[in-house]
Design a protein around this motif. Structure first.
Motif, PDB file in Angstrom:
ATOM      1  N   ALA B 262      53.614   5.979 -31.908  1.00 24.18           N
ATOM      2  CA  ALA B 262      52.272   6.559 -31.902  1.00 24.18           C
ATOM      3  C   ALA B 262      52.305   7.801 -32.409  1.00 24.18           C
ATOM      4  O   ALA B 262      53.140   8.766 -31.887  1.00 24.18           O
ATOM      5  CB  ALA B 262      51.615   6.114 -30.921  1.00 24.18           C
ATOM      6  N   LYS B 263      51.213   8.377 -32.738  1.00 22.73           N
ATOM      7  CA  LYS B 263      50.921   9.867 -33.058  1.00 22.73           C
ATOM      8  C   LYS B 263      50.185  10.616 -32.483  1.00 22.73           C
ATOM      9  O   LYS B 263      48.902   9.767 -32.099  1.00 22.73           O
ATOM     10  CB  LYS B 263      50.700   9.776 -34.846  1.00 22.73           C
ATOM     11  CG  LYS B 263      50.437  11.071 -35.350  1.00 22.73           C
ATOM     12  CD  LYS B 263      49.861  11.007 -36.837  1.00 22.73           C
ATOM     13  CE  LYS B 263      48.489  10.601 -36.856  1.00 22.73           C
ATOM     14  NZ  LYS B 263      48.110  11.110 -38.199  1.00 22.73           N
ATOM     15  N   TYR B 314      52.380   6.202 -25.399  1.00 17.64           N
ATOM     16  CA  TYR B 314      51.307   6.765 -25.942  1.00 17.64           C
ATOM     17  C   TYR B 314      50.126   7.115 -24.973  1.00 17.64           C
ATOM     18  O   TYR B 314      49.755   8.451 -25.006  1.00 17.64           O
ATOM     19  CB  TYR B 314      50.391   5.871 -26.896  1.00 17.64           C
ATOM     20  CG  TYR B 314      49.330   6.330 -27.728  1.00 17.64           C
ATOM     21  CD1 TYR B 314      49.477   7.597 -28.507  1.00 17.64           C
ATOM     22  CD2 TYR B 314      48.110   5.673 -27.481  1.00 17.64           C
ATOM     23  CE1 TYR B 314      48.056   7.848 -29.108  1.00 17.64           C
ATOM     24  CE2 TYR B 314      46.728   6.163 -28.019  1.00 17.64           C
ATOM     25  CZ  TYR B 314      46.858   7.293 -28.999  1.00 17.64           C
ATOM     26  OH  TYR B 314      45.802   7.669 -29.386  1.00 17.64           O
ATOM     27  N   ASN B 334      43.734  14.474 -30.841  1.00 15.14           N
ATOM     28  CA  ASN B 334      43.586  13.034 -31.220  1.00 15.14           C
ATOM     29  C   ASN B 334      44.726  12.383 -31.445  1.00 15.14           C
ATOM     30  O   ASN B 334      45.802  12.954 -31.227  1.00 15.14           O
ATOM     31  CB  ASN B 334      42.696  13.111 -32.506  1.00 15.14           C
ATOM     32  CG  ASN B 334      43.109  13.581 -33.567  1.00 15.14           C
ATOM     33  OD1 ASN B 334      44.229  13.663 -33.836  1.00 15.14           O
ATOM     34  ND2 ASN B 334      42.347  14.214 -34.341  1.00 15.14           N
ATOM     35  N   ASN B 336      46.676   8.503 -32.726  1.00  7.07           N
ATOM     36  CA  ASN B 336      46.704   6.862 -33.457  1.00  7.07           C
ATOM     37  C   ASN B 336      47.625   6.050 -33.040  1.00  7.07           C
ATOM     38  O   ASN B 336      48.871   6.520 -33.351  1.00  7.07           O
ATOM     39  CB  ASN B 336      46.633   7.243 -34.977  1.00  7.07           C
ATOM     40  CG  ASN B 336      46.583   6.155 -35.769  1.00  7.07           C
ATOM     41  OD1 ASN B 336      46.233   5.002 -35.260  1.00  7.07           O
ATOM     42  ND2 ASN B 336      46.229   6.230 -37.080  1.00  7.07           N
ATOM     43  N   GLU B 337      47.603   5.007 -32.517  1.00  5.37           N
ATOM     44  CA  GLU B 337      48.586   4.154 -32.405  1.00  5.37           C
ATOM     45  C   GLU B 337      48.902   3.186 -33.508  1.00  5.37           C
ATOM     46  O   GLU B 337      50.004   2.429 -33.642  1.00  5.37           O
ATOM     47  CB  GLU B 337      47.960   3.333 -31.160  1.00  5.37           C
ATOM     48  CG  GLU B 337      48.195   3.686 -29.775  1.00  5.37           C
ATOM     49  CD  GLU B 337      47.591   2.877 -28.893  1.00  5.37           C
ATOM     50  OE1 GLU B 337      48.568   2.235 -28.273  1.00  5.37           O
ATOM     51  OE2 GLU B 337      46.355   2.422 -28.925  1.00  5.37           O
ATOM     52  N   LYS B 338      48.151   3.148 -34.358  1.00 12.11           N
ATOM     53  CA  LYS B 338      48.367   2.412 -35.488  1.00 12.11           C
ATOM     54  C   LYS B 338      49.022   2.749 -36.621  1.00 12.11           C
ATOM     55  O   LYS B 338      48.602   3.003 -37.942  1.00 12.11           O
ATOM     56  CB  LYS B 338      46.844   1.828 -35.787  1.00 12.11           C
ATOM     57  CG  LYS B 338      46.088   1.106 -35.010  1.00 12.11           C
ATOM     58  CD  LYS B 338      46.246  -0.287 -35.225  1.00 12.11           C
ATOM     59  CE  LYS B 338      45.227  -1.007 -34.097  1.00 12.11           C
ATOM     60  NZ  LYS B 338      46.327  -2.069 -33.309  1.00 12.11           N
ATOM     61  N   ILE B 339      50.117   3.523 -36.603  1.00 10.27           N
ATOM     62  CA  ILE B 339      50.826   4.169 -37.655  1.00 10.27           C
ATOM     63  C   ILE B 339      52.400   3.286 -37.539  1.00 10.27           C
ATOM     64  O   ILE B 339      52.844   2.606 -36.855  1.00 10.27           O
ATOM     65  CB  ILE B 339      51.256   5.402 -37.122  1.00 10.27           C
ATOM     66  CG1 ILE B 339      51.988   5.745 -35.898  1.00 10.27           C
ATOM     67  CG2 ILE B 339      49.858   6.377 -37.013  1.00 10.27           C
ATOM     68  CD1 ILE B 339      52.850   6.941 -35.765  1.00 10.27           C
ATOM     69  N   SER B 371      50.405  10.551 -43.734  1.00 14.53           N
ATOM     70  CA  SER B 371      50.069  11.322 -42.901  1.00 14.53           C
ATOM     71  C   SER B 371      51.019  12.378 -42.089  1.00 14.53           C
ATOM     72  O   SER B 371      50.825  13.466 -41.416  1.00 14.53           O
ATOM     73  CB  SER B 371      49.356  10.914 -41.713  1.00 14.53           C
ATOM     74  OG  SER B 371      50.216  10.094 -40.942  1.00 14.53           O
ATOM     75  N   ASP B 385      49.745   4.559 -42.315  1.00 15.05           N
ATOM     76  CA  ASP B 385      48.683   3.701 -41.677  1.00 15.05           C
ATOM     77  C   ASP B 385      49.631   2.222 -41.592  1.00 15.05           C
ATOM     78  O   ASP B 385      50.365   1.822 -42.292  1.00 15.05           O
ATOM     79  CB  ASP B 385      47.554   3.441 -42.433  1.00 15.05           C
ATOM     80  CG  ASP B 385      46.214   4.105 -41.827  1.00 15.05           C
ATOM     81  OD1 ASP B 385      46.351   4.703 -40.899  1.00 15.05           O
ATOM     82  OD2 ASP B 385      45.220   3.748 -42.435  1.00 15.05           O
TER      83      ASP B 385
END
Lengths: 407, 407
Positions: B262-263, B314, B334, B336-339, B371, B385
């Protein structure tokens, strides 16, 4: 504060729940201020599971690698018990046989303990830890894992108690002590508070399977007081110790019996010196163990010779004996598989006459015929028809008032 | 005649039938004239069975006693395999980690090998025996049993191969080698005949879970040629060895990927020296591992800072980062877990330009937005993604012609 060695068998540690119960018992005992070394067996069923696995892969699993396999059973238990004790807040440390160093000879699958190094265990005891040791196993001088054979955990416990000069060695099992006879045969059978090593040896070898006979021999040799107790119920169990002359002894401590034997007789053998070894030599050469032996002088300078073997060895022994009879010119060979042996055991009989006559008389009153008699200093054994076994045991139990504790 | 160390994992020895198959393989190999040391894991399921038992008794089984428990798993396998080899007429002898003596540090449950005594093993090899060694375990200098942590059997095999100066260390597993990428994602994925240690390290750490990364590091350090093969099918597997300058290398050996990350981004942080450690310090203090880190200079003397963590960490990392953002006066946080992360790996990229542009260009053509980018000497990784993962891997596999063996 005393040092106690406790041993818990496979049934006592047969599940997580039971291991937890054992841990509670240990902590109770420890909290009374005793130092504790705990010997455990493999969880019940585990040794058989491992043997089954081995038998899927080897026709005859044995030797060094079987010991490597089987020794894992106790290793699992020592780890689980130590983890449980730690979980309950009691510091504990486990030892395999090799780690203790329980030095044995290199007779794999039936090794004998030669020496125990007590250095590490003493260090852990001094630090207040409960020491948990794998029973049944050791290592030879080259570090090969050995096992003592089935039931060897009792021997481990006694040997550790001897090496550590423990005050008592407690064997926890699924019975709550040693009884005057088997309660399944005589409902009035009574738990003995104490019994001597010699009596226990006679009881154990005669089929009272509470303790492994080797462990009793070991305890006797090193004078380690042994106590048999139940893992599942409270109670003081039975203390097995050296004879205490100050104690009032019962005449008879118990009635042992055994239906695993068979009887063989060779009749009309020419009676000359060395005849016994000529008859038994070929039997021994086939590794058949002989229990009772009786020789009677017959007539016409011939003799009759009777002995008993384990029932499993009956057919093999009969075949050998028939060959021997031909060679020696004996008249006849016969045998009987349907026999039972009953023994009365007690150190008290040393100093009291009349035990034998009470025994034979009470059996006669029930019309039980005696076909063999054998005596030792603290034991009288008779062989009777198997069908009279239960009646014989009940009769003798009553004749010697064993249902009542000695005054 | 060469000396080979073979390692068979838990699935390969998961039943009596499979142990028999392994024994046949060993005998075939031995009959080709090679000396063999065989490292085995616990039978599949056994380690979990033991852990389940321990968890019934301890909230958090760990440390010394967990090692005593778990090490029995491999001990059972070495005994069974040795019994099987003997049954098939092949002399074999088993060794636990302690018996070899695989000396480790005392970090229970994750010990590291420090030294291996090869004396006894060499003696047995000289006598023509197959030597069977328990993987995953050793002992510390006080004789306490240690384990190397999950997957440690690979490390045992490589360490033994290094100590014995073996010609090759063969890791038998349930896949038949190392592939250019996961065949479940790209059906054209091709098994590599060979790969360098460095490439394998990048592939393994990026989620190609054929080999434990520590065992590859070990093999690389001691220059032990490693070969990954299937226990169940024939074939030469994949050789993992030092880079061979005479060999024509492909530009790219494989495509690794990972969807466990996760990012997290912190935006508008005042840009002054030491800002990175102020951001990552509190994360590290909670034992959260950070993988990729990127910092970009922003505008108005602020900077943007992005990093990735394991997806399981995360939420914890986000909470910490929000607190840090307040303390530092950052503008925004911010995440993002969907990476997903995709990496192209190959020693060939050292000497060839244009890998990066091919990679970025082919992803762009599929409208896959990148990203994050991170590069090393033999690897380029991008974060995209998660939903584009499979498309991205297929696109890159094709772009670098990995379905075709290098000329």
């Amino acid at each position: 504060m005393s040092l106690i060695v406790q041993k818990y068998g496979g049934t006592s540690v047969g599940s997580a729940e039971r291991i937890r119960e054992v841990a509670k018992k240990i902590i109770d005992y420890r909290n009374q201020g005793h130092d504790l070394v705990v010997v455990v067996s493999a969880m019940s069923g585990e040794t058989n599971r491992l043997i089954d696995l081995a038998k899927q892969l080897s026709d005859n699993p044995r030797g060094r690698e079987l010991d490597v396999l089987l020794s894992t059973g106790e290793q699992v238990t020592i780890a689980l018990l130590s983890l449980t004790l730690a979980q309950m807040g009691m510091p504990a440390v486990s030892y395999t046989g090799s780690q203790v160093r329980i030095l044995t000879d290199n007779a794999h699958n039936k090794a004998r303990i030669m020496e125990i190094d007590d250095k590490n265990i003493r260090q852990d005891l001094n630090q207040g830890k409960v020491v948990v040791v794998a029973g049944f196993q050791g290592c030879d001088e080259n570090g090969n894992i050995t096992t003592l054979g089935r039931g060897g955990s009792d021997t481990t416990a006694v040997a550790l108690a001897a090496a550590l000069k423990a005050d008592e060695c407690q064997i926890y099992t699924d019975v709550d002590g040693v009884y005057t006879t088997d309660p399944r045969v005589v409902s009035e059978a009574r738990r003995l508070d104490s019994i001597t090593f010699e009596e226990m040896l006679e009881m154990a070898s005669l089929g009272a399977k509470v303790l492994q006979i080797r462990s009793v021999e070991f305890a006797s040799k090193y004078n380690v007081p042994l106590r048999v107790l139940s893992s599942f119920t409270e109670g003081g169990g039975t203390l097995i110790a050296a004879e205490d002359p100050s104690m009032e002894q019962a005449l008879i401590s118990g009635i042992a019996f055994n239906r695993d034997e068979a009887k063989l007789t060779i009749l009309g053998v020419p009676d000359h010196p060395g005849i016994a070894s000529q008859i038994l030599g070929p039997i021994a050469a086939e590794n058949i163990e002989v229990d009772m032996i009786i020789q009677n002088t017959g007539h016409d300078s011939t003799t009759d010779f009777t002995f008993t073997v384990h029932r499993n060895d009956y057919q093999a022994a009969l075949t050998i004996l028939q060959r021997t009879a031909e060679e020696l010119g004996a008249r006849e060979v016969n045998g009987n598989e349907k026999i039972a042996k009953i023994s009365v055991v007690g150190v008290g009989m040393r100093s009291h006459a009349g035990i034998a006559s009470t025994m034979f008389g009470s059996l006669a009153k029930e019309n039980i015929n005696i076909s063999m008699i054998s005596t030792s200093e603290i034991k009288i054994s008779v062989v009777i028809d198997e069908k009279y076994l239960e009646l014989g045991v009940r009769t003798l139990h009553k004749a010697f008032n064993l249902e009542q504790a000695p005054a």
